[in-house]
Each structure stands twice: as structure tokens, then as C-alpha cells.
Design a protein around this motif. Structure first.
Motif, PDB file in Angstrom:
ATOM      1  N   ARG A   1       0.824  -1.198   0.000  1.00  0.00           N
ATOM      2  CA  ARG A   1       0.000   0.000   0.000  1.00  0.00           C
ATOM      3  C   ARG A   1       0.864   1.256   0.000  1.00  0.00           C
ATOM      4  O   ARG A   1       2.050   1.215   0.331  1.00  0.00           O
ATOM      5  CB  ARG A   1      -0.936   0.023   1.209  1.00  0.00           C
ATOM      6  N   GLY A   2       0.246   2.335  -0.406  1.00  0.00           N
ATOM      7  CA  GLY A   2       0.918   3.624  -0.403  1.00  0.00           C
ATOM      8  C   GLY A   2      -0.059   4.707  -0.015  1.00  0.00           C
ATOM      9  O   GLY A   2      -1.253   4.454   0.167  1.00  0.00           O
ATOM     10  N   GLU A   3       0.450   5.930   0.111  1.00  0.00           N
ATOM     11  CA  GLU A   3      -0.422   7.026   0.498  1.00  0.00           C
ATOM     12  C   GLU A   3      -0.068   8.282  -0.268  1.00  0.00           C
ATOM     13  O   GLU A   3       1.071   8.467  -0.716  1.00  0.00           O
ATOM     14  CB  GLU A   3      -0.325   7.297   2.000  1.00  0.00           C
ATOM     15  N   VAL A   4      -1.077   9.110  -0.427  1.00  0.00           N
ATOM     16  CA  VAL A   4      -0.910  10.450  -0.973  1.00  0.00           C
ATOM     17  C   VAL A   4      -1.165  11.414   0.181  1.00  0.00           C
ATOM     18  O   VAL A   4      -2.265  11.423   0.753  1.00  0.00           O
ATOM     19  CB  VAL A   4      -1.902  10.733  -2.122  1.00  0.00           C
ATOM     20  N   ARG A   5      -0.158  12.222   0.536  1.00  0.00           N
ATOM     21  CA  ARG A   5      -0.292  13.166   1.639  1.00  0.00           C
ATOM     22  C   ARG A   5      -0.483  14.563   1.065  1.00  0.00           C
ATOM     23  O   ARG A   5       0.336  15.042   0.267  1.00  0.00           O
ATOM     24  CB  ARG A   5       0.938  13.119   2.536  1.00  0.00           C
ATOM     25  N   LEU A   6      -1.573  15.212   1.470  1.00  0.00           N
ATOM     26  CA  LEU A   6      -1.902  16.548   0.989  1.00  0.00           C
ATOM     27  C   LEU A   6      -1.467  17.589   2.018  1.00  0.00           C
ATOM     28  O   LEU A   6      -1.148  17.265   3.176  1.00  0.00           O
ATOM     29  CB  LEU A   6      -3.401  16.678   0.742  1.00  0.00           C
ATOM     30  N   GLY A   7      -1.489  18.822   1.595  1.00  0.00           N
ATOM     31  CA  GLY A   7      -1.241  19.896   2.542  1.00  0.00           C
ATOM     32  C   GLY A   7      -2.265  19.863   3.657  1.00  0.00           C
ATOM     33  O   GLY A   7      -3.433  19.546   3.443  1.00  0.00           O
ATOM     34  N   GLY A   8      -1.821  20.175   4.883  1.00  0.00           N
ATOM     35  CA  GLY A   8      -2.714  20.108   6.030  1.00  0.00           C
ATOM     36  C   GLY A   8      -2.712  18.752   6.698  1.00  0.00           C
ATOM     37  O   GLY A   8      -3.433  18.542   7.669  1.00  0.00           O
ATOM     38  N   GLY A   9      -1.939  17.779   6.161  1.00  0.00           N
ATOM     39  CA  GLY A   9      -1.795  16.485   6.808  1.00  0.00           C
ATOM     40  C   GLY A   9      -2.780  15.428   6.376  1.00  0.00           C
ATOM     41  O   GLY A   9      -2.751  14.301   6.887  1.00  0.00           O
TER      42      GLY A   9
END
Length: 710
Positions: free
Chosen positions: A361-369
Motif C-alpha cells: 500500500r501507499g499514500e498520498v499526503r496533501l497539505g494540512g496532513g
């Protein structure tokens, strides 16, 4: 009249009735039988038919004068049949796995042969699909290979799309060479089958195309054992690819690869082909039977068939019967989305369904957490970059719709360079999309589902996270409102998926004589090599699962030297039970590390299969059990341990039926056998499944799946 002859006469009568368009059932047969009727065609027009004669081929015949007499008898029977229809040369002669012919006949000639003396089955040749799922849509998660050792001295035969042996996975190694047989199958170099490819690792290479037809081939198809598609190479990789081969993606090594039986040899039988229209790709049953016939003659120890088919007894299944009679472990894919039962429902085949494997699995981290979780297999450091929606980066001359799907050539490099691109699923293959991003100098991709669908951790051209539709919409909306926003793509630790059967894996029929599938194995994206130096891809479907089990069988035969039936028994009885029922999961998920310590095995004499099919035997000593209503079954178990042990017996998992096992315990010395009796005496009339469990004093657990049905 013998029972065998009576059965064949009933079968011929049913075939005759079917040819006249009558609705005929053969309820007295132990297996559903393919009642293939010659179809109406233009006067004088011919089609390719498979004609199977009564009795076995030469598969189980011992060497000596008797075999030579049998060989001449088979030849004489075939010549007599050819003379009956006025033919001079058949398309194929089959004499090892079965006694039969593939020849072109008119519909009238085929109807005549249905009732001819000595003929057991006549059916028109068909083209069947491989049992792998489309790489554009199947889930793909990085699964580990096998151990560093296993399979030495065993030959795995692969009936598939061929092999590209020009990879370290199929080079001769010291362990493979030390285990090589004195007598190996033949491997003849051909112009398209490079010099040096016939080695101690690749011990046979043959191709069969007469049934499919040379005039139907795609221009890229090669008349040689070499793989044009990739499927056969991937299947061979999973089953028997060499150990300690580095897996590199974009210059990064993400691990070391090994097939399940890395020291086994492989024998290649190419019988599946590509056509100009991919919808016409497949494997002619005439070519499949020819390939099986040759593999049996070559003396393979394990035979893998990752090809779908009907849940009925047909010529392919009869050829696989010949392989079983030669003490070959026959492993075949259950298929996907079958109606009315799995493919390969005969009891001499180990039929394999697909279950979950490991998950990356992976993740996409956006601004603001904010973190959005998806699938990812990209190695290396996290990617930090500005994000752009692909639809906003269309190249000159490309439509916005094409850019949205990241179709080849659709993205503007001046917009995409050094950015993470948001691409929508559909239109082209998933990996093709990341290649488009890479060619436009993008540094990462987020692949977004537009509707319900699996998440796939492919080996992409740029680091990629695959998101579901809901998270994808959130990300697209965020990117639209943050035109200079930055995201971070990063991988998460590898985990094992919750063991379960995948929803598209074919399930068995409660009407079958023996429950199917036998077992399940990882089928949701298993890593394998692809031809042409293209590196690695994932294979999904029951093809991958069957390859996994073929490798397991090769390891077990090498380690213990057991018969094909004992090998199959050990894989079934040591499987990990799954929440799904017997008709979904069989005995459960194959456990590679447990199969060599089953405690007890159930043997089947190879001649018993044909006796049972011919009605001369009531049952088989298989590890899978089925009772209809109330009844009694017996099984004979043998201690394969090195010491005398006590084994207790019990029935587990039943709430609505009374199931008992006697005796309550047995003491068996090494090699000793005992008979157990299973009784179902009362129930509510509904279907239920559980198991018969035999616990050994050394901690072994021999589990026999049991289906109680109406």
C-alpha cells in the motif's frame, strides 16, 4: 457386455441424440459429460473434430513387448477409423495420454463416428482462453517468490504460450544441473529458439498450432516455443524460476526473486496463440491435447495447465486422465466467473482457485496532513512535487478526454515536467499511463478509479499510488482549488491480505462427483518475468494460482519422492482453512511450508481413475469428501512419518448434521495404513460443509474437506 463398453455405448447414444437436437441427459454417469454434437454446416464443409477411442493410451504401459503390441493396436485402430471416413492423414495422432485423432470431418462423417465401434467421444475442436485475468484490470500486488531451494530433479511441464528462456530465471544453475536426469525430454534448437536455450534448466521446447491454424495467427506470433505474449513466461517464473534473481524497477532493486520450486527443470509446450483480434486469442483443444500427449510421453513429473474450460468431461480432461495414469501431478486453473462449476472438475486433476496474497500500500499526503490510502509498489524515497490534473495538461492536438486518461502522447511536457500527474483509469492499460507521464517528464502519478474497481500496485514507470473513486474525487477537487499545491507519494510496509477467496474465482457445483476446487493459492497479482527484456509484471487470476501449486507439487515430489496422488493429498490436507465453503475454497489455501509434513496421506492407484469412470469402481480414495443426504464413506490413510504414531479422528464444523468418524483413533507404524469410516446420519436437508480431522501425536493435522449436500 462389460461395464466399460456399456458406458461407452450409453455415451455414444447420448451423443447421437444430441446430434439430432434432442435434450438428453446422462444422469447415470459419475461426471457431467460434454455432449458435443456435430453442428449443421454447408454441404461438404469440414470442421476439426477430436475423436477419442475406447481405452487408455500408452501413458501407463510398462516398457517391453506388451507396450509395442499396444502401440501397433492403437495404430491399427486409428487407421481403421481413417479408412471409415476416407481420410489419409489426420491433423494429429494421439497415442500416449489417450488413443485418438484430430481430423477434419463433415457433419455427416462426425455423426457417423459417434456410433462407430470403438469410439468413445467425438467433439468439435474449440478455442479456449487462458485463465489469467487481463493485466489492464486485475489486482496486482507484489507477492514473494518461493524459497531459495526446492524441486531438484523434478520436471515441470507447462502447456501455455511458450517461454522466453533468455533471462537469469531460466539459466542452468549448479543445483539444477546436479539434479538433472539421465533421461530428459527432448529440446531441439530452432531458428527462433536461440542457441543455448536448451539447457539443464529448459529441457523441452515444442509447439502445436495445427488446431488453431497458422492462417489465424497475429503477425507477431512466432512458430517456435518462444513466448510472444508473456503469460507462459510468467507462469514458468512463478512455478520454477531460479532463486536469488534481482528484481530491478527503474534502476532500484526491490528484492530478490525465486519461483516456488527454483531448482526444478521446465519443459515447454506452446499450444496457446495470438490472433490479429485479441478477442480471438486462445488455445485450440486439438493443440492442447497434442501438447499434453507430448508432455506425458516426455515423462514430466508435474503438468501445469493454466487454461479455462467447461465443467464437463471432454477430450482435454481425458488427456489429463492419461497424464494421471502416468503418475503425473496434474494441476489446472479453476477459471474465473464460470457458471455451473469450475473448469477441470475431474478427480484426477488438482483444480486451483484464486485467493488473496500479499498487499503493498501507499499514500498520498496533501497539505494540512490529509492522507489518502491506496495501492503502491514503488521502491525508493517518497516523491514530493507539485500536482497537476492530467486533463489540464493536454498536449497540442490531444483531446482533453485523452489527456484525462493519460493516453500515449496526450500530455504536454511543459506542464507535466517535475510534477505528479492525476490520471483517470480507463482507455489504456494502467502501466501505459505511467509511461505516458514518464515520457512527459513527470515524476509521479496518482491513478484514480472513476467507479467501483480494484486497487492495483503495479510496477509503474514512475512512482504511483492507485486510489479508489471516493478518495480520487477528493484529490481532484483539492488539486483544482490548490493549483500550486504539493503532494507526497510514499509506500507503506508490505502486509499479508486477510486470507479469502477472490470473488471472481470459479466455484464448484454441488452436483459434481467430487468437490471442486481442490485448493486455492495466491491469484491477485503474483510477480513474474516477462519476455523481451521488459523486466517484471504481475499475473493475476487462477493461472497464477495454478502455477503456485505446480511449484509446490514440484518441491514436494523432489523432497519426498511421493506418488502423484500422495503429493496431491498432502497439498489438500495441509491447506489453511478459509471462511468460505468447500465449493468456494476447496480445502483452503495451500501452505508451501507445511506440505511435506502431512502426517497421513491418501493414495490412489492410477488405474482406479479409469475404473471409476467406467463404472467398475464405486469411489476413489481422494482427500475431498461429499455425502448426499445421509450416507457412509470410507477412506484409507497411510502414515508417511518416520515413527509409529496415534492419530485421533473427529468431524468438525457441522451444526445441522450428525457426522461421526470411526474408529476414534488408530495407531500406525511408518508406511502402515488404516481405513476410516465417515457417517452422516441426520440433518436438516440443507447444504453444510466442514471437515474430517485426524490429529497425529507429533502435532500433525490431516484435514479432509467434507461437503454434505442434498
Amino acid at each position: 457386455m462389460s461395464t466399460s463398453r456399456s458406458r461407452h455405448r450409453r455415451l455414444r447414444a447420448a451423443l447421437t441424440a444430441a446430434s439430432m437436437g434432442l435434450a438428453t441427459a446422462v444422469a447415470s454417469l459419475a461426471l457431467p459429460v460434454a455432449l458435443t454434437a456435430p453442428q449443421a454446416s454447408a454441404a461438404g464443409a469440414t470442421e476439426l473434430y477430436l475423436v477419442t477411442m475406447d481405452g487408455p493410451g500408452l501413458a501407463a504401459a510398462p516398457p517391453g513387448p506388451a507396450t509395442e503390441i499396444a502401440r501397433w493396436r492403437i495404430r491399427a485402430e486409428q487407421e481403421a477409423l481413417l479408412a471409415r471416413v476416407g481420410a489419409t492423414q489426420p491433423v494429429y495422432r494421439y497415442s500416449t495420454a489417450l488413443n485418438g485423432l484430430a481430423l477434419r470431418l463433415t457433419a455427416a462423417e462426425a455423426r457417423d463416428l459417434v456410433t462407430a465401434p470403438g469410439v468413445a467421444l467425438v467433439e468439435e475442436a474449440q478455442v479456449r482462453r487462458l485463465a489469467g485475468r487481463d493485466l489492464a484490470d486485475d489486482p496486482a500486488r507484489l507477492s514473494p517468490g518461493g524459497a531459495r531451494r526446492g524441486g531438484q530433479g523434478v520436471v515441470v511441464g507447462l502447456v501455455d504460450t511458450g517461454l522466453d528462456p533468455d533471462t537469469p530465471l531460466f539459466s542452468a544453475t549448479a543445483r539444477v544441473s546436479r539434479g538433472a536426469r539421465d533421461r530428459a525430454p527432448s529440446c531441439m534448437p530452432e531458428p527462433a529458439w536461440g542457441p543455448g536455450w536448451c539447457t539443464d534448466k529448459v529441457v523441452a521446447g515444442h509447439w502445436f498450432v495445427a488446431g488453431f491454424g497458422v492462417d489465424r495467427l497475429a503477425s507477431r506470433a512466432t512458430l517456435a516455443p518462444v513466448d510472444d505474449v508473456g503469460h507462459g513466461t510468467q507462469v514458468a517464473s512463478i512455478a520454477a524460476g531460479n532463486a536469488d534473481v534481482p528484481v530491478r524497477v527503474r534502476g532500484n532493486e526491490i528484492g530478490r526473486y525465486a519461483g516456488i520450486a527454483p531448482d526444478a527443470q521446465v519443459a515447454v509446450y506452446k499450444a496457446c496463440w495470438t490472433a490479429p483480434d485479441p478477442a480471438d486469442d486462445g488455445c485450440s483443444t486439438a493443440d492442447l491435447v497434442a501438447a499434453i500427449d507430448r508432455a506425458v510421453a516426455d515423462g514430466v513429473d508435474v503438468l501445469n495447465l493454466s487454461v479455462a474450460g467447461p465443467p464437463t468431461l471432454d477430450t482435454v480432461e481425458l488427456a489429463l486422465l492419461g497424464a494421471a495414469e502416468a503418475d503425473v501431478v496434474v494441476v489446472a486453473a479453476a477459471g474465473g466467473d464460470a457458471v455451473g462449476g469450475t473448469a477441470h472438475s475431474s478427480p484426477w486433476v488438482t483444480t486451483v482457485g484464486a485467493g488473496t496474497g500479499t498487499v503493498r500500500r501507499g499514500e498520498v499526503r496533501l497539505g494540512g496532513g490529509t492522507r489518502l490510502l491506496g495501492a503502491m509498489s514503488s521502491p525508493g524515497e517518497p516523491v514530493r512535487a507539485r500536482v497537476v490534473r492530467a486533463a489540464d495538461a493536454a498536449a497540442r492536438g490531444a483531446s482533453r478526454a485523452a489527456a484525462r486518461r493519460c493516453e500515449p502522447g496526450s500530455l504536454d511536457t511543459s506542464v507535466v515536467a517535475e510534477r505528479v500527474v492525476l490520471c483517470e483509469r480507463g482507455g489504456v492499460g494502467r502501466v501505459d499511463k505511467s509511461q505516458t507521464v514518464a515520457e512527459a517528464d513527470g515524476v509521479g502519478m496518482v491513478l484514480v478509479n472513476t467507479g467501483a474497481g480494484d486497487l492495483s500496485a503495479d510496477l509503474h514507470a514512475v512512482p504511483t499510488v492507485h486510489l479508489g473513486a471516493d478518495d480520487g474525487r477528493r484529490l481532484m477537487s483539492w488539486a483544482a482549488s490548490h493549483p500550486r499545491g504539493r503532494v507526497i507519494l510514499s509506500a507503506r510496509p508490505v502486509t499479508r491480505a486477510v486470507p479469502r477467496v477472490l470473488e471472481w474465482s470459479s466455484t464448484g457445483s454441488p452436483a459434481a462427483a467430487y468437490p471442486k476446487p481442490d485448493v486455492v493459492a495466491p491469484g491477485d497479482g503474483v510477480l513474474g518475468a516477462v519476455p523481451g527484456g521488459q523486466g517484471w509484471q504481475f499475473l493475476g487470476g487462477t493461472s497464477a494460482a495454478a502455477a503456485w501449486v505446480s511449484g509446490t507439487a514440484a518441491r514436494l515430489r523432489a523432497e519426498r519422492g511421493w506418488s502423484a496422488a500422495a503429493t496431491r493429498s498432502a497439498m489438500v490436507t495441509t491447506a489453511e482453512p478459509l471462511p468460505a465453503g468447500v465449493l468456494d475454497a476447496g480445502a483452503g489455501r495451500v501452505r508451501v511450508q507445511a506440505v511435506d509434513s502431512p502426517g497421513l496421506v491418501l493414495g490412489v492407484d492410477p488405474t482406479d481413475y479409469r475404473d471409476w469412470l467406467d463404472g467398475e469402481r464405486l469411489g476413489l480414495n481422494t482427500p475431498a469428501l461429499v455425502v448426499r443426504g445421509e450416507g457412509t464413506l470410507t477412506r484409507t490413510v497411510t502414515n508417511v512419518g518416520r515413527r509409529a504414531r496415534y492419530f485421533s479422528t473427529s468431524a468438525v464444523g457441522f451444526d445441522r448434521h450428525d457426522v461421526s468418524v470411526t474408529p476414534a483413533a488408530v495407531r500406525l507404524g511408518p508406511g502402515e495404513s488404516a481405513r476410516i469410516t465417515v457417517r452422516v446420519t441426520r440433518g436438516e436437508g440443507t447444504q453444510e460443509d466442514g471437515a474430517v480431522l485426524l490429529r497425529g501425536g507429533a502435532g500433525t493435522r490431516t484435514r479432509l474437506p467434507l461437503l454434505v449436500t442434498r
